[in-house]
Design a protein around this motif. Structure first.
Motif, mmCIF file in Angstrom:
data_model
loop_
_atom_site.group_PDB
_atom_site.id
_atom_site.type_symbol
_atom_site.label_atom_id
_atom_site.label_comp_id
_atom_site.label_asym_id
_atom_site.label_seq_id
_atom_site.Cartn_x
_atom_site.Cartn_y
_atom_site.Cartn_z
ATOM 1 N N ARG A 54 29.167 24.129 -24.775
ATOM 2 C CA ARG A 54 29.076 22.738 -24.318
ATOM 3 C C ARG A 54 27.732 22.107 -24.608
ATOM 4 O O ARG A 54 27.610 20.894 -24.689
ATOM 5 N N GLY A 55 26.679 22.918 -24.705
ATOM 6 C CA GLY A 55 25.368 22.346 -24.957
ATOM 7 C C GLY A 55 24.304 23.409 -25.098
ATOM 8 O O GLY A 55 24.509 24.574 -24.756
ATOM 9 N N VAL A 56 23.153 22.967 -25.635
ATOM 10 C CA VAL A 56 22.001 23.847 -25.792
ATOM 11 C C VAL A 56 20.757 23.065 -25.397
ATOM 12 O O VAL A 56 20.530 21.957 -25.897
ATOM 13 N N TYR A 57 19.978 23.597 -24.478
ATOM 14 C CA TYR A 57 18.670 23.035 -24.143
ATOM 15 C C TYR A 57 17.677 23.748 -25.043
ATOM 16 O O TYR A 57 17.433 24.940 -24.893
ATOM 17 N N LEU A 58 17.096 23.030 -26.014
ATOM 18 C CA LEU A 58 16.255 23.625 -27.045
ATOM 19 C C LEU A 58 14.783 23.671 -26.670
ATOM 20 O O LEU A 58 14.295 22.826 -25.920
ATOM 21 N N SER A 59 14.099 24.653 -27.212
ATOM 22 C CA SER A 59 12.634 24.752 -27.192
ATOM 23 C C SER A 59 12.025 24.565 -25.815
ATOM 24 O O SER A 59 11.154 23.728 -25.617
ATOM 25 N N LEU A 60 12.465 25.354 -24.864
ATOM 26 C CA LEU A 60 11.921 25.262 -23.514
ATOM 27 C C LEU A 60 10.602 26.012 -23.377
ATOM 28 O O LEU A 60 9.861 25.802 -22.443
ATOM 29 N N GLY A 61 10.304 26.889 -24.284
ATOM 30 C CA GLY A 61 9.049 27.639 -24.251
ATOM 31 C C GLY A 61 9.181 28.933 -25.005
ATOM 32 O O GLY A 61 10.272 29.422 -25.237
ATOM 33 N N SER A 62 8.050 29.486 -25.372
ATOM 34 C CA SER A 62 8.061 30.723 -26.133
ATOM 35 C C SER A 62 7.394 31.812 -25.295
ATOM 36 O O SER A 62 6.382 31.557 -24.661
ATOM 37 N N PRO A 63 7.922 33.025 -25.223
ATOM 38 C CA PRO A 63 9.056 33.515 -25.974
ATOM 39 C C PRO A 63 10.393 33.092 -25.419
ATOM 40 O O PRO A 63 11.423 33.373 -26.022
ATOM 41 N N GLY A 64 10.420 32.402 -24.286
ATOM 42 C CA GLY A 64 11.689 31.852 -23.848
ATOM 43 C C GLY A 64 11.940 31.968 -22.365
ATOM 44 O O GLY A 64 11.187 32.586 -21.626
ATOM 45 N N PRO A 65 13.038 31.363 -21.934
ATOM 46 C CA PRO A 65 13.437 31.431 -20.533
ATOM 47 C C PRO A 65 13.881 32.845 -20.177
ATOM 48 O O PRO A 65 14.437 33.557 -21.006
ATOM 49 N N ILE A 66 13.613 33.244 -18.939
ATOM 50 C CA ILE A 66 13.969 34.594 -18.530
ATOM 51 C C ILE A 66 14.819 34.605 -17.261
ATOM 52 O O ILE A 66 15.568 35.535 -17.027
ATOM 53 N N ALA A 67 14.721 33.561 -16.445
ATOM 54 C CA ALA A 67 15.483 33.516 -15.195
ATOM 55 C C ALA A 67 16.080 32.131 -15.009
ATOM 56 O O ALA A 67 15.449 31.126 -15.324
ATOM 57 N N LEU A 68 17.313 32.095 -14.497
ATOM 58 C CA LEU A 68 18.022 30.838 -14.284
ATOM 59 C C LEU A 68 18.640 30.835 -12.889
ATOM 60 O O LEU A 68 19.126 31.869 -12.427
ATOM 61 N N HIS A 69 18.637 29.674 -12.247
ATOM 62 C CA HIS A 69 19.328 29.542 -10.957
ATOM 63 C C HIS A 69 19.858 28.122 -10.835
ATOM 64 O O HIS A 69 19.112 27.159 -10.976
ATOM 65 N N TYR A 70 21.161 27.987 -10.595
ATOM 66 C CA TYR A 70 21.796 26.682 -10.441
ATOM 67 C C TYR A 70 21.779 26.299 -8.963
ATOM 68 O O TYR A 70 22.089 27.119 -8.096
ATOM 69 N N HIS A 71 21.420 25.052 -8.665
ATOM 70 C CA HIS A 71 21.387 24.558 -7.287
ATOM 71 C C HIS A 71 22.801 24.591 -6.706
ATOM 72 O O HIS A 71 23.749 24.175 -7.371
ATOM 73 N N PRO A 72 22.976 25.070 -5.477
ATOM 74 C CA PRO A 72 24.336 25.212 -4.933
ATOM 75 C C PRO A 72 25.042 23.900 -4.594
ATOM 76 O O PRO A 72 26.266 23.876 -4.479
ATOM 77 N N HIS A 73 24.296 22.780 -4.447
ATOM 78 C CA HIS A 73 24.934 21.539 -4.012
ATOM 79 C C HIS A 73 24.662 20.346 -4.924
ATOM 80 O O HIS A 73 25.173 19.262 -4.692
ATOM 81 N N ASP A 74 23.838 20.510 -5.939
ATOM 82 C CA ASP A 74 23.471 19.385 -6.792
ATOM 83 C C ASP A 74 23.496 19.829 -8.254
ATOM 84 O O ASP A 74 23.531 21.011 -8.545
ATOM 85 N N HIS A 75 23.482 18.865 -9.170
ATOM 86 C CA HIS A 75 23.503 19.171 -10.595
ATOM 87 C C HIS A 75 22.079 19.407 -11.092
ATOM 88 O O HIS A 75 21.490 18.592 -11.787
#
Length: 97
Positions: A54-75
């Motif tokens: 559905r999508g790609v968030y590009l170039s967030l940092g090098s060497p890259g993202p390591i942890a992700l967490h989605y908010h339970p009630h908001d986008h």
């Protein structure tokens, strides 16, 4: 995605690079989207049930993202970037219609 009880592969997600680092992933609260960190410095988003990218968030940092967490009630999604610093950088991405 693998069924935890049977070990059967339910869905393959293509596009993300993960050769040497242990990167994170998370599901949206409604369980319809999968977000995965990639060693190329991007975050990939797929539909869980179809595997459609559905999508790609590009170039967030090098060497890259390591942890992700989605908010339970908001986008909103919190992305922790790999760093040797005591206080690693964080990105907060939001979706506004």
């Amino acid at each position: 995605m693998i069924d935890a009880t049977s070990g059967v592969v339910l869905q393959w997600y293509k596009g993300c690079m993960n050769d040497s680092m242990n990167t994170g992933c998370t599901l949206s609260p409604c369980r319809s989207l999968l977000f995965s960190a990639s060693e190329d410095g991007s975050v990939y988003v797929w539909e869980c049930h179809t595997g459609l990218l559905r999508g790609v968030y590009l170039s967030l940092g090098s060497p890259g993202p390591i942890a992700l967490h989605y908010h339970p009630h908001d986008h909103m999604i919190l992305i922790g970037l790999y760093s040797n610093q005591a206080n690693p950088p964080l990105c907060v991405l939001t979706f506004v219609r």
